[in-house]
Design an enzyme around this catalytic site. Structure first.
Site, PDB file in Angstrom:
ATOM      1  N   ASP A  60       0.823  -1.209   0.000  1.00 45.61           N
ATOM      2  CA  ASP A  60       0.000   0.000   0.000  1.00 45.61           C
ATOM      3  C   ASP A  60       0.859   1.262   0.000  1.00 45.61           C
ATOM      4  O   ASP A  60       0.451   2.286  -0.540  1.00 45.61           O
ATOM      5  CB  ASP A  60      -0.927  -0.009   1.211  1.00 45.61           C
ATOM      6  CG  ASP A  60      -2.028  -1.056   1.099  1.00 45.61           C
ATOM      7  OD1 ASP A  60      -2.236  -1.566  -0.010  1.00 45.61           O
ATOM      8  OD2 ASP A  60      -2.663  -1.363   2.123  1.00 45.61           O
ATOM      9  N   ASP A 168      -2.608  13.497  21.591  1.00 47.40           N
ATOM     10  CA  ASP A 168      -1.461  13.157  20.747  1.00 47.40           C
ATOM     11  C   ASP A 168      -1.581  13.715  19.339  1.00 47.40           C
ATOM     12  O   ASP A 168      -0.607  13.710  18.584  1.00 47.40           O
ATOM     13  CB  ASP A 168      -1.300  11.638  20.664  1.00 47.40           C
ATOM     14  CG  ASP A 168      -0.725  11.046  21.940  1.00 47.40           C
ATOM     15  OD1 ASP A 168      -0.475  11.817  22.877  1.00 47.40           O
ATOM     16  OD2 ASP A 168      -0.527   9.825  21.993  1.00 47.40           O
ATOM     17  N   THR A 179      -9.236   3.065   6.838  1.00 47.99           N
ATOM     18  CA  THR A 179      -8.718   1.762   7.282  1.00 47.99           C
ATOM     19  C   THR A 179      -7.245   1.848   7.660  1.00 47.99           C
ATOM     20  O   THR A 179      -6.604   0.817   7.871  1.00 47.99           O
ATOM     21  CB  THR A 179      -8.897   0.706   6.173  1.00 47.99           C
ATOM     22  OG1 THR A 179      -8.269   1.166   4.967  1.00 47.99           O
ATOM     23  CG2 THR A 179     -10.367   0.453   5.895  1.00 47.99           C
ATOM     24  N   GLY A 180      -6.699   3.064   7.749  1.00 41.81           N
ATOM     25  CA  GLY A 180      -5.294   3.254   8.096  1.00 41.81           C
ATOM     26  C   GLY A 180      -5.134   3.875   9.469  1.00 41.81           C
ATOM     27  O   GLY A 180      -5.592   3.330  10.485  1.00 41.81           O
ATOM     28  N   TYR A 181      -4.499   5.029   9.511  1.00 36.02           N
ATOM     29  CA  TYR A 181      -4.219   5.721  10.763  1.00 36.02           C
ATOM     30  C   TYR A 181      -5.515   6.039  11.519  1.00 36.02           C
ATOM     31  O   TYR A 181      -5.594   5.904  12.747  1.00 36.02           O
ATOM     32  CB  TYR A 181      -3.430   6.993  10.457  1.00 36.02           C
ATOM     33  CG  TYR A 181      -2.713   7.627  11.632  1.00 36.02           C
ATOM     34  CD1 TYR A 181      -2.801   7.119  12.925  1.00 36.02           C
ATOM     35  CD2 TYR A 181      -1.930   8.765  11.432  1.00 36.02           C
ATOM     36  CE1 TYR A 181      -2.133   7.705  13.987  1.00 36.02           C
ATOM     37  CE2 TYR A 181      -1.250   9.356  12.495  1.00 36.02           C
ATOM     38  CZ  TYR A 181      -1.356   8.826  13.763  1.00 36.02           C
ATOM     39  OH  TYR A 181      -0.683   9.414  14.801  1.00 36.02           O
ATOM     40  N   LEU A 183      -8.335   4.446  11.560  1.00 40.75           N
ATOM     41  CA  LEU A 183      -8.854   3.234  12.203  1.00 40.75           C
ATOM     42  C   LEU A 183      -8.046   2.908  13.456  1.00 40.75           C
ATOM     43  O   LEU A 183      -8.615   2.563  14.502  1.00 40.75           O
ATOM     44  CB  LEU A 183      -8.801   2.061  11.227  1.00 40.75           C
ATOM     45  CG  LEU A 183      -9.310   0.714  11.761  1.00 40.75           C
ATOM     46  CD1 LEU A 183     -10.796   0.778  12.045  1.00 40.75           C
ATOM     47  CD2 LEU A 183      -8.998  -0.409  10.792  1.00 40.75           C
ATOM     48  N   GLN A 239       3.913  11.349   5.005  1.00 42.17           N
ATOM     49  CA  GLN A 239       5.084  12.135   4.625  1.00 42.17           C
ATOM     50  C   GLN A 239       5.075  13.457   5.387  1.00 42.17           C
ATOM     51  O   GLN A 239       4.063  14.172   5.393  1.00 42.17           O
ATOM     52  CB  GLN A 239       5.087  12.407   3.116  1.00 42.17           C
ATOM     53  CG  GLN A 239       4.981  11.156   2.257  1.00 42.17           C
ATOM     54  CD  GLN A 239       6.163  10.231   2.433  1.00 42.17           C
ATOM     55  OE1 GLN A 239       7.314  10.624   2.261  1.00 42.17           O
ATOM     56  NE2 GLN A 239       5.881   8.976   2.763  1.00 42.17           N
TER      57      GLN A 239
END
Length: 285
Positions: A60, A168, A179-181, A183, A239
């Site tokens: 990914d 945070d 579905t990444g960070y 989630l 990034q």
């Protein structure tokens, strides 16, 4: 017809797959172009504007690199999984030639994925400021700095102040990035058909803060509180958003991008198959 091939240069099998694909495409009379090794060049050195298809060979992360190169141009991207997860990819290396052949023949389903258009403002110690525009397919994130201090910031949506938060950080994601960070921070899994944004606080210092969804036309603004000038970072698709090491991020404006990313897959139900495989453990079932 011209095809841009983007392999994961850290994986020998992906490089070998790129060689095989390049040879096959040229044997079909199709011109090819290969993306450079990121160790020597940045994505700004690449362009897909003269290509009609982009093939990503990796995981990914490689596909996200392909998305940064394509930007808002809506050139279709086909992902072949040589990585560990491959949630966004369409097939594995054993079906490389067949899948690319299907894509070239127009037999693949085109999944339109909303993108993000981000404006990040940085301030320098001399009082000057500068703005960086960024693209993201997955997400934008505010994160605390290396010292580990919690950050304090205000969140507004289309001029409506939501809250002043401590924690945070904060994630603004697309449905693809849900579905990444987002989630991992406690947000929901969202179908790619959803065109708004998913907003998720990261470890907020309150039990009241919850994830929420926006409309496609909404604009999310994250403003750092001057009362707590701790180290922090802005990230777009993982990034770091910064071109001047002296600049401190103070504000981010996030809206839906002017063009979608077009991912090629096998059917409109591919997303749910991937959700079942990756998040519900139905491998081989």
């Amino acid at each position: 017809m011209k095809v841009l091939i983007i392999p994961n240069h850290s994986r020998p099998d992906a490089i070998e797959g790129a060689n095989v694909l390049e040879e096959w495409l040229e044997g079909q009379g199709i011109e090819t172009k290969r993306a450079s090794n990121l160790k020597r060049f940045s994505d700004e050195d690449e362009t897909a504007n003269d290509c009609q298809l982009v093939v990503s060979l990796g995981g990914d992360g490689t596909l996200l690199r392909a998305a940064r190169i394509v930007g808002y141009s809506q050139i279709p991207i086909l992902g072949i999984s040589y990585g560990h997860l491959g949630f966004l990819t369409a097939d594995g290396p054993d079906r490389l030639i067949q899948t690319v052949s299907d894509a070239l023949a127009g037999k693949m389903h085109a999944s339109h994925r909303a993108t993000l258009d981000i404006e990040s403002v940085f301030e320098c110690s001399d009082g000057t400021s500068y703005t960086i525009k960024s693209f993201a397919l997955n997400d934008f994130a505010l994160s605390r700095g290396g010292m580990g201090d919690m950050v304090q910031f205000d969140v507004s949506v289309s001029g409506n102040h939501i809250d002043t938060l401590r924690g945070d950080g904060f994630v603004v994601s697309t449905a693809t990035g849900s579905t990444g960070y987002a989630l991992a921070a406690g947000g929901p899994i969202v179908t790619p058909e959803f065109n708004g944004m998913v907003c998720v606080p990261i470890a907020p210092h309150t039990i009241m803060a919850r994830a929420f969804l926006t409309a496609p036309s909404d604009v999310v603004v994250i403003e750092m509180s001057p009362e707590r000038p701790v180290k922090r970072h802005f990230f777009a698709d993982g990034q770091n958003v910064r071109n001047n090491p002296l600049g401190v991020p103070v504000r981010a404006t996030v809206r839906r991008g002017p063009g979608d990313i077009i991912l090629l897959d096998h059917s409109a139900q591919s997303f749910y198959g991937s959700v079942s495989r990756v998040f519900y453990g139905r491998v081989g079932k």
